[in-house]
Design an enzyme around this catalytic site. Structure first.
Site, PDB file in Angstrom:
ATOM      1  N   GLY A 145       4.551 -13.869 -31.906  1.00  0.00           N
ATOM      2  CA  GLY A 145       3.209 -14.411 -32.058  1.00  0.00           C
ATOM      3  C   GLY A 145       3.240 -15.893 -32.389  1.00  0.00           C
ATOM      4  O   GLY A 145       2.413 -16.669 -31.888  1.00  0.00           O
ATOM      5  N   TYR A 191       4.021 -10.549 -31.245  1.00  0.00           N
ATOM      6  CA  TYR A 191       4.358  -9.830 -32.489  1.00  0.00           C
ATOM      7  C   TYR A 191       5.311 -10.680 -33.325  1.00  0.00           C
ATOM      8  O   TYR A 191       6.364 -11.104 -32.853  1.00  0.00           O
ATOM      9  CB  TYR A 191       5.011  -8.498 -32.109  1.00  0.00           C
ATOM     10  N   CYS A 192       4.944 -10.924 -34.591  1.00  0.00           N
ATOM     11  CA  CYS A 192       5.797 -11.637 -35.554  1.00  0.00           C
ATOM     12  C   CYS A 192       6.171 -13.011 -34.981  1.00  0.00           C
ATOM     13  O   CYS A 192       5.307 -13.782 -34.613  1.00  0.00           O
ATOM     14  CB  CYS A 192       7.015 -10.778 -35.893  1.00  0.00           C
ATOM     15  N   ILE A 193       7.460 -13.327 -34.871  1.00  0.00           N
ATOM     16  CA  ILE A 193       7.849 -14.628 -34.329  1.00  0.00           C
ATOM     17  C   ILE A 193       7.446 -14.748 -32.870  1.00  0.00           C
ATOM     18  O   ILE A 193       7.251 -15.852 -32.356  1.00  0.00           O
ATOM     19  CB  ILE A 193       9.362 -14.885 -34.517  1.00  0.00           C
TER      20      ILE A 193
END
Length: 596
Positions: free
Chosen positions: A333, A329-331
């Protein structure tokens, strides 16, 4: 309590309260001045950068007097239209507005902004002047792309700050509350303001929700589980099964360390983690440490080595399984994309399916956050982090709040200070205010190598633990989720990775933003999403050929994931494998709330 039920203060009570609050405010400001004198006055954005941005724009505008005169003429023409409309309205004629708020602008939703002529004129005058100023400064021809982006952003912040909704005598709702309560709302608002100044040590730290209404493990982050592994960087949580059998391969969730993992486990009804457990998956989640100065030396490499790679080793011990599916998720990812490239170079095939939630890998076009990232500002940031060893969580929180200032700043200024109301209990905003620190070395690497220089997408552009990585060599089946209104990871920027990764890719675009578009359970039946099996080069081409579906994307993801996660096996109980349970979920790392 309604405004009518709030008793008016008597004059002596008001005077005593006013004197007390001003005394507290003076102490808070003295604290800020003292800290500034000691060199602790770092801010994002830096005031000098903002000042230089406007100086460049105005100087460029003044170089063309004819263009400036034309702009002033345009403004006078629009103002003249407004006054003609006002005179006709006052004469009883039906009229159409000269200016109207943009769709989704909630500031002027109260009926008085339309029904009362005076406030309607104030509203329209503000909208006309705001639009003119933004357009005039933005269209100055001599600006570079980065300068124009800064001018657009800071001009928007400036015009949002002076909106009539933010001031007592130009806000009809606040005026009505003042009359109904005899000024009680203003006394209560002053107390809220001083409380926020004290919490921020002289800087405004706006309270967005009732923090006392929530407790981790009691009414947020409540999915049952155990911490089964930990190191200095993270705790690994294994969740208790809710089905008699599970798919053989476990699921590892790698959340961002800019925020805490429980955005995916707020309440039972909207918990992605619980939903995954109920779908018959063995779910593990990384809960990152909230780092202090002792971890200032930690690198992006360390987040990989002591994060997902350490988690994969631990999952093997806990379940006996070598292969897993992973969500980043987000960073988190971004980290997983880099980690998979590293694992590919090392011929490590333990990840059989990768899912990215709103994750950037190509940082060429990252939207408004680019305003805060250039060589000058990074040098200031690095100087500050060198003194502390980390970046305080409030700075990152402030950046994200500024990107949605009307929703995350000015709405609370009106509610808390003008209306004198307490913020409502809201689990999402409780999580939003639970800020985390960034280790100095890691954060500098991340901002420079990725946001500033966009090295992650270059072949061998970045080395992790001595290994040059190449995202193009990743062949793992990939599910990419982006959200259409994302202001942190714009969907067109995340889409660029579809042209980079090898292997099969399913790209899904959800409605709403960076959080609500992800945390969208099927039972809510909200928003919708777009699918297109083709992956053309340009994101708009993908969208033009996409089909929209109602509701949550979660079931689509589960259908995609199911054939990749293996056959059914008896459900695993945390602590019954080779890893003993350390403590109950959500663990102790996530409970560290830092007062900075």
């Amino acid at each position: 309590m309604s405004d009518k039920d709030r008793p008016a203060p008597d004059p002596m009570e008001a005077w005593i309260a006013l004197t007390r609050q001003l005394g507290r405010a003076q102490v808070a400001f003295a604290d800020f001045i003292d800290r500034a004198a000691k060199g602790d006055a770092f801010q994002i954005p830096d005031p000098a950068v903002v000042n230089d941005t406007f100086t460049v724009a105005w100087l460029d505008l003044l170089r063309d007097p004819w263009r400036l005169a034309q702009a002033q003429s345009d403004l006078l023409s629009r103002q003249s239209e407004l006054w003609q409309m006002a005179l006709r309205r006052l004469a009883g004629e039906p009229v159409e507005p000269v200016a109207a708020p943009r769709k989704g602008d909630k500031r002027f939703s109260a009926d008085d902004w339309n029904d009362q002529a005076a406030f309607d004129i104030i509203k329209q005058a503000y909208l006309i002047n705001a639009e003119w100023l933004q357009r005039t400064l933005s269209e100055t021809p001599g600006l570079t792309t980065d300068e124009r982006r800064k001018v657009d952003f800071y001009t928007r912040l400036a015009v949002d700050a002076v909106a009539p909704t933010n001031f007592l005598f130009t806000n009809p709702t606040a005026l009505a509350a003042t009359l109904e309560t005899g000024g009680r709302n203003l006394l209560d608002g002053l107390e809220n303001l001083v409380d926020d100044l004290e919490r921020g040590h002289g800087q405004l730290s706006i309270r967005m929700t009732d923090d006392d209404a929530f407790e981790l493990g009691r009414n947020v982050a409540t999915t049952p589980g155990k911490v089964v592994f930990q190191n200095e960087m993270m705790q690994l949580i294994q969740y208790a099964p809710s089905t008699p059998t599970v798919q053989r391969r476990p699921l590892l969730i790698v959340p961002p360390w800019i925020n805490k993992f429980y955005i995916l486990d707020l309440r039972a009804k909207n918990s992605f983690i619980k939903w995954c457990v109920d779908q018959g998956l063995t779910v593990f989640v990384i809960s990152w440490i909230n780092p202090g100065p002792e971890l200032s030396h930690k690198r992006f490499d360390d987040y990989m080595l002591q994060g997902p790679l350490a988690a994969l080793d631990a999952i093997k011990l806990a379940t006996g399984e070598d292969q897993v599916g992973v969500v980043g998720y987000c960073i988190g990812g971004t980290l997983m994309a880099a980690t998979l490239a590293y694992m590919t170079a090392k011929r490590d095939k333990r990840v059989v399916a990768i899912t990215y939630f709103v994750a950037l890998t190509d940082f060429a076009e990252v939207g408004d956050i680019r305003v805060f990232i250039d060589e000058r500002q990074l040098e200031l940031l690095e100087q500050h982090m060198a003194e502390r060893g980390f970046l305080e969580g409030r700075h990152m929180a402030n950046v994200f709040n500024l990107m949605r200032d009307n929703d995350l700043i000015w709405s609370f200024v009106v509610n808390n200070y003008l209306m004198g109301k307490e913020p409502m209990p809201f689990d999402l905003l409780y999580w939003n205010s639970d800020a985390t620190r960034m280790p100095a070395m890691m954060h500098s690497f991340y901002l420079r190598q990725m946001y500033l220089d966009n090295k992650l997408v270059e072949k061998g552009g970045i080395s992790l633990d001595g290994v040059k990585i190449d995202l193009r060599k990743i062949k793992v089946p990939t599910y990419m989720l982006s959200t259409r209104e994302d202001h942190i990871a714009p969907w067109a920027a995340t889409y660029a990775a579809t042209q980079i990764y090898g292997g099969p890719i399913r790209f899904v675009l959800a409605a709403s933003g960076h959080i609500a578009g992800v945390v969208n359970p099927p039972a809510a039946n909200k928003y919708g999403y777009w699918l297109n099996p083709e992956l053309p080069a340009l994101p708009q081409q993908w969208l033009d050929g996409a089909t929209q579906y109602p509701g949550s994307w979660w079931p689509d993801w589960r259908l995609w994931l199911r054939p990749l996660m293996g056959d059914e096996v008896p459900a695993r109980v945390p602590g019954e494998g080779q890893l003993a349970a350390i403590e109950d979920a959500p663990g102790s790392y996530v409970k560290v709330r830092l007062a900075e």
